[in-house]
Design a protein around this motif. Sequence first.
Motif, PDB file in Angstrom:
ATOM      1  N   ASN A 237      -9.696  22.754 -21.804  1.00  0.00           N
ATOM      2  CA  ASN A 237      -8.239  22.779 -21.910  1.00  0.00           C
ATOM      3  C   ASN A 237      -7.785  23.812 -22.930  1.00  0.00           C
ATOM      4  O   ASN A 237      -6.624  23.813 -23.337  1.00  0.00           O
ATOM      5  CB  ASN A 237      -7.742  21.383 -22.307  1.00  0.00           C
ATOM      6  CG  ASN A 237      -6.342  21.127 -21.791  1.00  0.00           C
ATOM      7  OD1 ASN A 237      -5.753  21.972 -21.132  1.00  0.00           O
ATOM      8  ND2 ASN A 237      -5.803  19.981 -22.124  1.00  0.00           N
TER       9      ASN A 237
ATOM     10  N   PRO B 204      -6.998  27.099 -23.036  1.00  0.00           N
ATOM     11  CA  PRO B 204      -5.854  28.002 -22.896  1.00  0.00           C
ATOM     12  C   PRO B 204      -4.528  27.373 -23.312  1.00  0.00           C
ATOM     13  O   PRO B 204      -3.674  28.041 -23.872  1.00  0.00           O
ATOM     14  CB  PRO B 204      -5.862  28.345 -21.404  1.00  0.00           C
ATOM     15  CG  PRO B 204      -7.280  28.225 -21.005  1.00  0.00           C
ATOM     16  CD  PRO B 204      -7.833  27.102 -21.816  1.00  0.00           C
ATOM     17  N   ALA B 205      -4.403  26.065 -23.075  1.00  0.00           N
ATOM     18  CA  ALA B 205      -3.156  25.407 -23.451  1.00  0.00           C
ATOM     19  C   ALA B 205      -3.008  25.303 -24.964  1.00  0.00           C
ATOM     20  O   ALA B 205      -1.896  25.163 -25.471  1.00  0.00           O
ATOM     21  CB  ALA B 205      -3.110  24.017 -22.835  1.00  0.00           C
TER      22      ALA B 205
ATOM     23  N   VAL C 140      -4.154  27.645 -27.153  1.00  0.00           N
ATOM     24  CA  VAL C 140      -4.160  28.953 -27.824  1.00  0.00           C
ATOM     25  C   VAL C 140      -2.836  29.278 -28.520  1.00  0.00           C
ATOM     26  O   VAL C 140      -2.847  29.763 -29.652  1.00  0.00           O
ATOM     27  CB  VAL C 140      -4.589  30.066 -26.848  1.00  0.00           C
ATOM     28  CG1 VAL C 140      -4.271  31.430 -27.392  1.00  0.00           C
ATOM     29  CG2 VAL C 140      -6.065  29.954 -26.559  1.00  0.00           C
TER      30      VAL C 140
END
Lengths: 473, 177
Positions: B97, B99-100, B102
């Motif tokens: 998960n 990318p959420a 970043v």
Amino acid sequence: MYTISNRLKTFSIILIVLGVIGVAYGFMTSHKSLDEVKTMLADEHAHHDGGYETQAHLVAGGENHEDNTHDANAYDATANVDDVQDSAHDNVSDHGNASHDDEHAEHVKEQLAKRPWSAMYVAAFFFMMIALGALAFYAIHIAAQAGWSPLLMRVMEGITAYLLPGAIIVVAIALGSHYIGHNNEIFIWMNEDVVAGDKLIQNKSGYLDITWFIIRAAIFIGGWCTYRYFARKFSIAQDNAEPGDNRNFKKSFRIAAAFLVFYIYTESIMSWDWIMSVDPHWFSTLFGWYVFASMIVSAVTVIAMVTIYLKTKGLLPMVNDSHIHDLAKYMFGFSIFWTYLWFSQFMLIWYANIPEEVVYFVTRIEDYNILFFGMVVLNFLFPMLLLMNSDYKRLPWFVMMSGVLVLVGHYVDVFVMIMPATVGDRWFIGIPEIGSILLFGGLFLLVVFTSLTKAPLTPKHNPFIKESEHFHY
Amino acid sequence: MEGSSKVIHAMYTDDDVLMAAVKKVRAERYHIEEIYTPFPVHGLDKAMGLAPTRLAITAFIYGVLGLVVSIVLMNFIMIEDWPQDIGGKPSFSYIENMPAFVPIMFELTVFFSAHLMVITFYLRSRMWPFKKAENPDTRTTDDHFLMEITAGANVDEQFDILRNTGAVEVTLIDKAH
């Protein structure tokens, strides 16, 4: 005046010859008959049998979870998954079916035939984009009246000399892959058979049309190279002008501003035409910017590397470590800019997970995992950590080493943009790919360094040249 | 001890003159206690021989700290403590998960880096509200430059040197109160 050393000339000619051999080898080995492909696939299938069992095991593990207290809906969902698996099993059992086998082999045959074309296209585009990025960087510096960079103007002009041959080669390869051979085009929308059975591409055929593709390419290349021609002309004319006569400089300023407007439109459209349309079912709004970021960071890197090379030869005596420092700062900044766009494109699509968009990244993560994430390491992590320290940015060898990493990273970037659409999971960085890099790399070196011999490396009578000579940071 | 509490103040009206004076005084091997200027004088730190700042290094360390805090925070909340299915996002492991996370990782890195560096700067340069201003002469905040050097055994000789460097005013100050 700089004269190209014989060693460099011989070196680039050797690169071209080796490249031609590599590319020729690629073409000779890529066109297999359907039977050969079938034998190849049968061999591979035998190798993969081990893998099947682990998959079955995983599925069993997943089913064991059903013992947990799932609510009814969740149970249904898993049941559906089982249904799908059953139907998938049916397909597998149908595998003996001859027509299905033929279809698959035909597909793989096309992918193999596309490989040498794509390998050439990736390398040709990579070197073309360096020249185009250098031209944009050059125009930005003239339009912004930068005081530090006039000493580097001739280096940039030299690099942009590759733009005309480079861009023509890119378009020639794109069209050649359609007109030469059968069913091996890089752009599947050029294939009438594919378009005939594809509603989505038919709807886009007003734009994705070979005639229009050529007309647009002519406009792009014509516009860029016209600017390049006049900018170079005014730059040399300024050298020979009377001291205090800045008319040519002013003309150069005006056309640079006009070019930048033209460039930002054409660069965007060029990236749809020459790159995004390899996946004609997919689209992304920030794609043009993303390609631009890749372009400008590779261009700045090459400018820095050529500058350092000429400086170590003693040909740019006024260039000091502050100039190198500034170029390295641009490499650092644009690397992060590239990452920002790469991530923005990836994360927005990953987050929304809309099937028609996300398939682009699914193929890349499944088949190009090492390259797709490896290029983030090369293009973000390394430049970020290596070029963060102010002292390191002043060390020529350090900038050179980081530059090599950045260039490798951006080659991989172009590779991952093109290859999944053409060769799919049949990719490998082997003789056709390396041969193409050597071929166009050698051509690039030859054209750039020959162009550098055509004018003095330090411009004279540029209004900012004194400031540039005394530039220190 | 009474000798060391005496300092000489030399006033200048031009930063170029000041720079030349600093080089001269350093060549004469007198110790420059402090220089007060109304604006940053480019190259003054190099002329005075001051050590380069390490503030950027602290900023990097704070940034890494911020990154670690954001990762630990979100890993605990979103993955370990309550791995709920929110809109189908995979919460089985942090990386799935990521990318959420970043945007938050980025912002916290910048937040820690910027704020802790500023606080470090305030602490190192001893600045805080209600602090008594250390200003030997109010003109130095407007258009004058002041160089403060330790008074040695031969004050008259020091006075001569300073006047020769273009000082418009040279005074002997006894700092002991």
